[in-house]
Design a protein around this motif. Structure first.
Motif, PDB file in Angstrom:
ATOM      1  N   LYS A  71       0.594  -1.252   0.145  1.00  0.00           N
ATOM      2  CA  LYS A  71       0.031   0.014  -0.120  1.00  0.00           C
ATOM      3  C   LYS A  71       0.725   1.470   0.088  1.00  0.00           C
ATOM      4  O   LYS A  71       0.641   2.038  -0.714  1.00  0.00           O
ATOM      5  CB  LYS A  71      -0.643   0.092   1.039  1.00  0.00           C
ATOM      6  N   TRP A  81      -5.642   6.535   0.331  1.00  0.00           N
ATOM      7  CA  TRP A  81      -5.393   6.080   1.489  1.00  0.00           C
ATOM      8  C   TRP A  81      -4.150   6.697   2.256  1.00  0.00           C
ATOM      9  O   TRP A  81      -4.100   6.817   3.386  1.00  0.00           O
ATOM     10  CB  TRP A  81      -4.852   4.767   1.386  1.00  0.00           C
ATOM     11  N   LYS A 133      -3.532  10.775   5.331  1.00  0.00           N
ATOM     12  CA  LYS A 133      -4.179  10.471   6.530  1.00  0.00           C
ATOM     13  C   LYS A 133      -4.811  11.557   7.355  1.00  0.00           C
ATOM     14  O   LYS A 133      -4.232  12.734   6.922  1.00  0.00           O
ATOM     15  CB  LYS A 133      -2.990   9.852   7.643  1.00  0.00           C
TER      16      LYS A 133
END
Ligand SMILES: Nc1ncnc2c1ncn2[C@@H]1O[C@H](COP(=O)(O)OP(=O)(O)OP(=O)(O)O)[C@@H](O)[C@H]1O
Ligand SMILES: N[C@@H](Cc1ccc(O)cc1)C(=O)O
Length: 624
Positions: A44, A190, A193
């Motif tokens: 990721k 993603w 944050k």
């Protein structure tokens, strides 16, 4: 091909710590630490980096507008702390984090606070991690910037209340920003944050030793003394300045350092009065970073890691004064201080010449849409089209789009036959509480509630529907009290942490009182009660009754009312007459129990009191 470890993971502070432990010795710890990071996580991270590299190229080729230009075009950048060309390059190549801080020196934020936050949210929408910081520790000193007098010292109870209220306001903003990102179709990344912290987490534990060793020893007095506020306070004010106030920018700077060290934060945003603090913060960050003695902990200080910041213009009232707590002209984000209707109305009253600027600052609308709205508005200014859009967007941010729609409807807005898209929130009957429909959090109760068992306190403050529901909540550990986690001790001043409530003895509840007068409880994620205890006499005089309050059951109140009504007519009712009337009420299915020998309180009937009273009126007229 084995996945490569991206740069951001190599510099992951905790991992670096583990590696340092095994440096020159066995590699077991290193191997363990590396294995702990799942490959899916590494994938990721690698994908996030890949996206960023592609984006950087698109920015260079002009395919994507540079984020700095977006901020500029929308009017967010006033003063820049740092070299703008370098900042542009850092923002292009690096997914740097940013933060905005707010001190809980009042029990609500106001519209002015939204401005630096909007700049941060815009950065977040473009993929940069973002932190909203609550100054639980800094509020205890109070920012002296531009003030000729010290701020009032806040009690633990005031700070506890302010922190709780602003914490939930900030959480609600984040929830609504996520919805607005979906509404406008900005990418959900993603790696961008979002977080909400309280600086008491680190400043509360900062030792004087660390502060002196890492910062005070290496920081020069000159730049601090030359600050305008310091000079004016020392030369022109009788009161002078406290050491705490003088050190305030250093504490704010320590936040910047902490967030840089732990969260990759590299820029700070504030209102234009924060420029000096942001510049000092950059100095503090660099000083503490340089003061690291252990070579393996030393952070990279090359130009890509240069901290920077900028300020947004100040939002002013019609006389040009800064909107703020201290000036007393704030439009609040707490519905009980400024109702959503009034907030909507505030934006409805903005003059035509300010509308374009405000739409750019307070909404996530693309510029093209803003131009179209402005054109439409100017064709028929009396329809206040742009005002409605502006008010609707701000309310969607602060209260969610459902509430915004309600207010829009109240202002009789017609969106050209087309209603705005809104997120559906659960109905009131569902009992589901979200950040946007949470009931009023700050309430008053008499001091004597503290003598009740915890289940009854939950009922009294409205977190449980009855004392037995309160009991159920406690056995399920579904209710919390603001306190030191896992301990029967009150809140550490400046913090907001929770511990589950238990079926403890009534006197144990007293341990959680802040300043002997404030109790903070919570059920679920958003349902909070900040209970201010008032003397019993004051409570009695107010005429208010809380659910389950002893001697205030429906039956008692019905009897009292009967007696009072007859006494007003100069008549006295006998016990037998009262019983007969109550019996009649019972037969008429009124929610009282006529033959209850203890004349006990019937909590469920509380809500039906009005109905009962109507029936009493009827019974009286029949018997007279
Ligand atoms: N009217 C405003 N316009 C733009 N930014 C503002 C405004 N008011 C506050 N801010 C910014 O919001 C952040 C938090 O501000 P702060 O907690 O000091 O509130 P404040 O209302 O300015 O307080 P006070 O008036 O008591 O100084 C700071 O970055 C501040 O500059
Ligand atoms: N000093 C800021 C609030 C703040 C507090 C801590 C920070 O790290 C940043 C900002 C203000 O009063 O507006």
């Amino acid at each position: 091909m084995a996945p490569r470890i991206p740069a951001s993971v190599r510099s992951f502070p905790r991992l670096a710590q583990q590696c340092a432990l095994c440096a020159g010795r066995s590699t077991t710890l290193h191997a363990q630490a590396t294995r702990q990071i799942a490959t899916s996580f590494l994938d990721k991270v690698a994908a996030g980096e890949q996206r960023w590299e592609e984006r950087a190229q698109k920015i260079s080729s002009g395919e994507i507008t540079h984020p700095w230009d977006i901020l500029n075009e929308r009017g967010y950048i006033k003063d820049v702390a740092g070299n703008p060309d370098r900042i542009r390059e850092i923002l292009r190549i690096k997914r740097v984090g940013g933060y905005v801080g707010v001190d809980p020196t009042a029990d609500s934020m106001h519209v002015g606070h939204l401005l630096p936050m909007m700049a941060l949210f815009w950065m977040w929408m473009q993929g940069y991690p973002a932190v909203l910081l609550l100054g639980g520790s800094t509020a205890r000193i109070g920012d002296p910037t531009d003030r000729m007098d010290s701020r009032k010292v806040l009690s633990n109870a005031e700070i506890g209340k302010n922190i709780t209220k602003i914490h939930y306001q900030l959480g609600r903003l984040w929830d609504n920003v996520v919805k607005l990102r979906e509404k406008y179709g900005y990418e959900d990344d993603w790696a961008a944050k979002r977080a909400l912290y309280n600086n008491n987490m680190w400043l509360g534990n900062l030792t004087l030793y660390d502060f002196s060793k890492r910062l005070a020893r290496n920081m020069r007095m000159g730049p601090l003394l030359s600050r305008d506020t310091v000079k004016r306070r020392l030369n022109e004010s009788e009161e002078g300045m406290s050491l705490g106030e003088f050190m305030y920018p250093l504490l704010q700077g320590w936040d910047f350092w902490h967030l840089h060290n732990k969260q990759n934060v590299q820029f700070q945003i504030g209102g234009s009065d924060q420029y000096g603090n942001i510049v000092s913060g950059i100095e503090v960050l660099k000083t503490v970073r340089e003061s690291e003695e252990a070579p393996h902990f030393k952070m990279d200080n090359s130009w890509q890691n240069e901290p920077f910041g900028f300020t947004v213009p100040l939002l002013t009232d019609s006389s040009g004064a800064k909107f703020g707590k201290s000036a007393g002209n704030a439009v609040w984000l707490d519905e009980f201080k400024t109702s959503p209707f009034e907030l909507y109305g505030y934006f409805m009253r903005r003059p035509d010449e300010d509308l374009e600027k405000l739409l750019k600052l307070f909404t996530f609308m693309p510029l093209k849409q803003i131009s179209q709205i402005m054109e439409e508005h100017m064709r028929e200014p009396s329809k206040r089209i742009a005002n409605h859009h502006l008010a609707f967007e701000v309310l969607s941010l602060v209260y969610g789009s459902q509430r915004a729609l309600q207010e829009a409807q109240q202002h009789q807005f017609r969106f050209g036959g087309e209603l705005p898209t809104i997120d559906k929130v659960p109905s009131d009957e569902s009992g589901i509480i979200t950040s946007n429909n949470a009931p009023r959090s700050d309430i008053q109760l008499p001091e004597s509630v503290m003598k009740l068992p915890p289940a009854k306190i939950l009922y009294a403050c409205g977190l449980a529907s009855s004392a037995s529901d309160g009991h159920r909540l406690l056995t399920k550990k579904g209710a919390y009290v603001a306190a030191q986690p896992g301990q029967r001790r009150g809140l550490v001043p400046g913090n907001l942490s929770w511990t589950p409530m238990e079926l403890w003895y009534p006197e144990d509840s007293l341990k959680f009182l802040i300043d002997n007068k404030l109790l903070i409880l919570r059920k679920g994620k958003h349902n909070v009660r900040i209970i201010e205890l008032v003397p019993d006499e004051e409570w009695k005089a107010s005429g208010k009754v809380y659910p389950g309050e002893p001697y205030t059951g429906t039956l008692r109140r019905v009897v009292k009312k009967l007696k009072e009504d007859y006494a007003a007519k100069g008549e006295e009712l006998s016990e037998a007459e009262i019983r007969r009337m109550l019996k009649e009420l019972k037969d008429a299915d009124a929610p009282t129990v006529a033959n209850n020998p203890n004349i006990e309180l019937l909590s469920k009937a509380e809500m039906r009191l009005k109905k009962t009273e109507e029936k009493v009126e009827k019974a009286k007229s029949r018997s007279s």
